[in-house]
Design a protein around this motif. Structure first.
Motif, PDB file in Angstrom:
ATOM      1  N   LYS A 195       0.805  -1.226   0.000  1.00 30.90           N
ATOM      2  CA  LYS A 195       0.000   0.000   0.000  1.00 30.90           C
ATOM      3  C   LYS A 195       0.847   1.291   0.000  1.00 30.90           C
ATOM      4  O   LYS A 195       0.673   2.148  -0.869  1.00 30.90           O
ATOM      5  CB  LYS A 195      -0.953  -0.002   1.194  1.00 30.90           C
ATOM      6  CG  LYS A 195      -2.397   0.048   0.714  1.00 30.90           C
ATOM      7  CD  LYS A 195      -3.397   0.463   1.728  1.00 30.90           C
ATOM      8  CE  LYS A 195      -3.687  -0.403   2.860  1.00 30.90           C
ATOM      9  NZ  LYS A 195      -4.818  -0.104   3.672  1.00 30.90           N
ATOM     10  N   LYS A 200      -5.384   1.859  -8.120  1.00 32.05           N
ATOM     11  CA  LYS A 200      -4.035   2.415  -7.937  1.00 32.05           C
ATOM     12  C   LYS A 200      -3.082   1.898  -9.019  1.00 32.05           C
ATOM     13  O   LYS A 200      -2.189   2.596  -9.475  1.00 32.05           O
ATOM     14  CB  LYS A 200      -3.481   2.007  -6.568  1.00 32.05           C
ATOM     15  CG  LYS A 200      -4.022   2.785  -5.422  1.00 32.05           C
ATOM     16  CD  LYS A 200      -3.213   4.061  -5.196  1.00 32.05           C
ATOM     17  CE  LYS A 200      -3.987   5.075  -4.404  1.00 32.05           C
ATOM     18  NZ  LYS A 200      -5.145   5.657  -5.083  1.00 32.05           N
ATOM     19  N   LYS A 242     -11.526  -3.447  -1.196  1.00 32.61           N
ATOM     20  CA  LYS A 242     -10.070  -3.515  -1.149  1.00 32.61           C
ATOM     21  C   LYS A 242      -9.521  -3.716  -2.570  1.00 32.61           C
ATOM     22  O   LYS A 242      -8.548  -3.062  -2.981  1.00 32.61           O
ATOM     23  CB  LYS A 242      -9.656  -4.692  -0.260  1.00 32.61           C
ATOM     24  CG  LYS A 242      -8.470  -4.385   0.600  1.00 32.61           C
ATOM     25  CD  LYS A 242      -8.284  -5.447   1.652  1.00 32.61           C
ATOM     26  CE  LYS A 242      -8.043  -4.783   2.975  1.00 32.61           C
ATOM     27  NZ  LYS A 242      -7.545  -5.610   4.002  1.00 32.61           N
ATOM     28  N   TRP A 263     -13.471   6.255  -7.472  1.00 29.21           N
ATOM     29  CA  TRP A 263     -12.067   6.632  -7.274  1.00 29.21           C
ATOM     30  C   TRP A 263     -11.153   5.785  -8.155  1.00 29.21           C
ATOM     31  O   TRP A 263     -10.162   6.283  -8.698  1.00 29.21           O
ATOM     32  CB  TRP A 263     -11.659   6.480  -5.804  1.00 29.21           C
ATOM     33  CG  TRP A 263     -12.192   7.577  -4.931  1.00 29.21           C
ATOM     34  CD1 TRP A 263     -13.197   7.475  -4.021  1.00 29.21           C
ATOM     35  CD2 TRP A 263     -11.771   8.956  -4.898  1.00 29.21           C
ATOM     36  NE1 TRP A 263     -13.431   8.694  -3.426  1.00 29.21           N
ATOM     37  CE2 TRP A 263     -12.570   9.621  -3.942  1.00 29.21           C
ATOM     38  CE3 TRP A 263     -10.812   9.688  -5.583  1.00 29.21           C
ATOM     39  CZ2 TRP A 263     -12.430  10.963  -3.641  1.00 29.21           C
ATOM     40  CZ3 TRP A 263     -10.676  11.040  -5.288  1.00 29.21           C
ATOM     41  CH2 TRP A 263     -11.475  11.676  -4.329  1.00 29.21           C
ATOM     42  N   LYS A 299       1.318   4.109  -3.178  1.00 32.16           N
ATOM     43  CA  LYS A 299       1.012   5.530  -3.043  1.00 32.16           C
ATOM     44  C   LYS A 299       2.220   6.389  -3.393  1.00 32.16           C
ATOM     45  O   LYS A 299       2.082   7.447  -3.995  1.00 32.16           O
ATOM     46  CB  LYS A 299       0.634   5.826  -1.583  1.00 32.16           C
ATOM     47  CG  LYS A 299      -0.833   5.713  -1.308  1.00 32.16           C
ATOM     48  CD  LYS A 299      -1.098   6.079   0.136  1.00 32.16           C
ATOM     49  CE  LYS A 299      -2.411   5.482   0.586  1.00 32.16           C
ATOM     50  NZ  LYS A 299      -2.564   5.522   2.040  1.00 32.16           N
TER      51      LYS A 299
END
Lengths: 468, 363
Positions: free
Chosen positions: B77, B125, B118, B152, B81
């Motif tokens: 994670k 991403k 999740k 998103w 990012k």
């Protein structure tokens, strides 16, 4: 004698009905809270709080810290606030005519100079003696004013604050470094949100460094352990549950965020109550519902504020009496809501529940105990139904406590050791043997204080956070 | 009564004991998970760094990191990012090679609610386009969290074809703030500006059926679009903003036009006097701000008038504009002769720091 026994019997039935209604509501709130926390927990996956730093669209916030005789904790508290992770905020400390060295501590530690800042007097307050800026921290402003009470200090802070959101934090509290981002996030995402509250947790005995709680530890003192349970119950199922029903009536004065313009419209905090935090939310609800505007008062279990709780019975007793008096004052000041269908669930259920259960509860409980004793006396022995009812009441209390502990275990895991959790389970039982009865007496005295129109706040013994 | 009370209290007791057992079980599970994660993290960290440093081949790294995908997701994670450029591309390749992407694609389709959310966050991403059909489907989900996660994710992928689909969904979701809408839409990148421009040319300039298509009043969608133009400093969007510029038009839109123009800093051929005298103080202040940005000296007289405006922000931006246009002598003159607006003149000159107020006042 027969008539008296008959009345007693009626009261017994009333008590049983009351008991089931109250505990049924609590269980319902528990279930609502369970689903609400679960939903909140899974939604966290989609929220990137760090992104708010890169965004042009965050909402700047003014953090107001009212301080009265807080020389021991104020510096730690401000350092903690100044180290928060948030793109744009100002810290407004309001020294409410402290009799100790609060203002001197502030001047010395933060290099204060007289400010040239002009401000609007949107809310009436006691006279402001001076406004200071910090030469070291450009986002720190200190207001030194005549004593007028916490509500008056908050109003002075609102006057001087320049951002659209206002966050109030008690001077004896610390907030987690991401807490501000988390509590303000709903204001950026949902235009209906006018106020948001976060969870308050007990900081006594925790390892605190640099104004942040680094390790959570359970205090060795029984009085603190019981309060840990009380706070878990109040916040993890009480507030979350009521918020899930869109009926939240309290945002703790220790940590809450509001839209400034609505605070101004509502006339700010009321200075004629010691429960100004609850009174404000009741007033906001009343005014916003009346205006027909769509709005939400939300509560989040995750943004955490840490506070020192009393470690002696005298201070705790004073605090609880004050809370009870404040609750009564707030309810009376907003009596328009009472069984008023125009205010929806808030009017027909939440407000009456708070009135009959949270406020008048101690009276019913004391009468209940009296009824049990009288029944025993009249029967010349202990009837098994009374004993069993007493046990059931205790078990219900324990159930509510252990479900809060379960919520805590399913999500936040603040207490690391199993022994600490089991200790809390044990205290969920022990608190019923004396403490709860004592608490009922304190609350009853709070009601008497209200009837006698007592005004004082009482005092609390403060400890420096780093001495924990 | 006694019998029922007895049953009830027995049930309560059993319930309490069960909850206590669940607490203990949760504690032990959490402890075990934390321990496993810690161990895995230590191993994975070593392999990931070696792989990113080219000390370990893709296949070797994938072979070492191909189990416990949910733990792996938690581990990756922060890297998802924070890694950018080549490192991020390498990470993407790794998650494909070790079948993690396939695992989450499957979870996105058949997992439980939490797993789907999740998976959406992860695949978004990574910019995994294979997930788009499911994201599109979830835009209509009743589960608000899953819908939001899908919004998103699509925005993170920046799929232009779904831009208007997402736009309609977020506009329909009436609780979103303006900031949240903009925040989502800017993730589609500058390319979306061209789509918006074309869309406006067809449906606003020609057909004028914006409300019909998007389901919200024109002023809402226009404000949003112009905000996006401003964010990307999108010069080709200026033309349509100028054609919308009419002092009689909705003030919300006018505010967003001027805010966007301030960001784009592009001069327009239009008389701005009506906006400097507009009823809305925000329009007046933003127009003054815009004049300062584009260094337009033509409205000095109007700006001087605004120094006595009833709103502080209008006075502030007017004085600032005069100063930034290099006309500080105008402010000095006003201050010296204590003409209307001299307080704001003092404030701006004092803020600028290159002139001492005392000196100005004493001439």
């Amino acid at each position: 004698m027969d008539n008296f026994y008959y009345i007693l019997l009626i009261f017994d039935y009333f008590a049983v009905l009351y008991f089931f209604l109250v505990n049924g509501t609590y269980l319902f709130l528990n279930i609502k809270a369970f689903f609400s926390i679960k939903k909140y927990w899974s939604a966290r996956e989609t929220i990137e709080f760090e992104n708010m730093f890169q965004s042009e669209f965050y909402k700047p916030v003014s953090i107001i810290i009212p301080a009265y005789n807080e020389e021991l904790t104020i510096v730690d508290n401000i350092i903690s606030i100044l180290s928060l992770q948030y793109p744009e905020y100002e810290v407004v400390v309001v020294n409410d005519g402290s009799k100790d060295n609060t203002i001197d501590e502030l001047k010395a530690k933060f290099n204060l100079v007289i400010s040239s800042r002009s401000y609007r007097k949107d809310l009436e307050t006691q006279q402001v003696r001076e406004v200071y800026d910090s030469a070291d921290y450009p986002n720190l402003v200190v207001v030194d004013k005549e004593n007028g009470g916490k509500a008056d200090a908050l109003n002075a802070g609102i006057n001087i604050s320049q951002f659209p959101l206002v966050c109030n934090i008690d001077a004896d509290s610390l907030i987690d470094d991401h807490a501000l981002l988390k509590i303000i996030e709903p204001f950026s995402k949902d235009w209906r949100v006018v106020a948001a509250g976060g969870t308050i947790r007990v900081a006594n005995n925790c390892d605190i460094r640099g104004g942040q709680v680094k390790k959570v530890r359970l205090s060795k003192k029984s009085i603190v352990r019981i309060q840990v349970l009380e706070y878990l119950r109040a916040f993890l199922f009480g507030r979350v549950g009521w918020a899930a029903l869109d009926s939240l009536l309290i945002i703790s004065g220790a940590f809450g965020v509001f839209k400034r313009k609505h605070l101004i419209k509502a006339g700010g905090y009321s200075t004629d109550t010691v429960g100004e935090d609850m009174e404000l939310v009741l007033k906001l609800n009343r005014k916003l519902k009346k205006s027909g505007r769509e709005y939400r008062v939300v509560f989040f279990p995750d943004p955490v504020c840490w506070t020192q709780v009393p470690e002696d019975f005298q201070t705790l007793s004073n605090q609880r009496r004050r809370w009870q008096r404040g609750l009564g004052q707030s309810l009376l000041m907003n009596k328009e809501l009472f069984f008023n269908i125009d205010y929806g669930l808030l009017g027909v259920f939440t407000y009456p529940f708070y009135f009959f259960v949270e406020f008048l509860g101690p009276v019913v409980e004391i009468l209940g105990y009296l009824a049990i004793f009288l029944t025993i006396f009249m029967h010349s022995g202990v009837p098994s139904v009374a004993v069993l009812f007493f046990i059931t009441a205790i078990l219900m209390g324990i159930l509510l406590s252990v479900t809060s502990l379960l919520f805590e275990e399913m999500t936040f895991h603040k207490y690391e050791k199993l022994s600490e959790k089991l200790t809390l389970v044990l205290y969920a039982f022990l608190e019923n043997l004396g403490y709860k009865q004592l608490h009922t007496i304190w609350r009853l005295r709070g009601i008497i204080d209200l009837i006698l129109k007592k005004k004082s706040w009482g005092s609390q013994k403060r400890k420096n956070f780093t001495n924990n | 009564m006694l019998k029922y009370l007895y049953y009830f209290s027995s049930a309560l007791f059993l319930l309490i004991m069960t909850i206590v057992l669940i607490i203990i079980t949760y504690h032990l599970l959490h402890k075990r998970r934390t321990k496993i994660f810690k161990q895995k993290k230590e191993e994975w960290e070593k392999f990931l760094f070696q792989y990113l440093d080219d000390d370990l081949k893709l296949e070797e790294a994938a072979a070492e990191m191909n189990d416990s995908y949910f733990y792996l997701y938690d581990f990756l994670k922060p890297y998802l990012k924070n890694l950018k450029g080549n490192d991020f591309e390498k990470l993407k390749k790794l998650t494909k090679t070790n079948k993690m992407v396939d695992f989450f694609l499957q979870k996105l389709e058949k997992g439980n609610r939490e797993e789907k959310i999740k998976a959406a966050a992860f695949l978004g991403k990574l910019g995994e386009k294979r997930a788009l059909p499911l994201f599109k489907e979830y835009l209509n989900s009743n589960d608000k969290n899953l819908m939001t996660a899908s919004i998103w994710a699509i925005a993170d992928i920046g799929e232009q074809e779904l831009f208007f689909e997402v736009l309609k969904t977020v506009l329909k979701e009436s609780s979103f703030t303006f900031e949240a809408l903009t925040e989502i839409l800017i993730r589609f990148g500058e390319e979306s500006c061209y789509q918006i421009k074309k869309f406006l040319e067809n449906n606003f300039s020609e057909e004028n059926n914006l409300e019909e298509i998007l389901g919200v009043p024109d002023y809402q969608s226009l404000s949003l679009f112009f905000d996006i133009f401003g964010y990307f400093r999108f010069v080709p969007g200026v033309e349509i903003m100028v054609s919308t510029l009419d002092s009689e038009y909705n003030e919300e839109v006018l505010i967003h036009i001027f805010k966007a123009l301030v960001k784009i800093e592009y001069p327009i051929a239009k008389d701005l006097t009506p906006y400097l005298n507009h009823n809305s103080w925000v329009v007046r202040s933003q127009t003054a701000r815009y004049l300062a940005k584009i260094k337009n000296n033509d409205y000095l007289l109007e700006l001087k008038k605004l120094l006595t405006d009833e709103k502080w922000w209008v006075r502030y931006y007017a004085a600032l504009a005069i100063f930034k246009l290099g006309k500080e002598e105008v402010l000095i003159d006003i201050v010296k002769n204590k003409r209307p607006g001299y307080e704001m003149g003092i404030y701006i000159l004092d803020q600028a720091g290159d002139l001492k107020v005392g000196e100005v006042e004493s001439g």
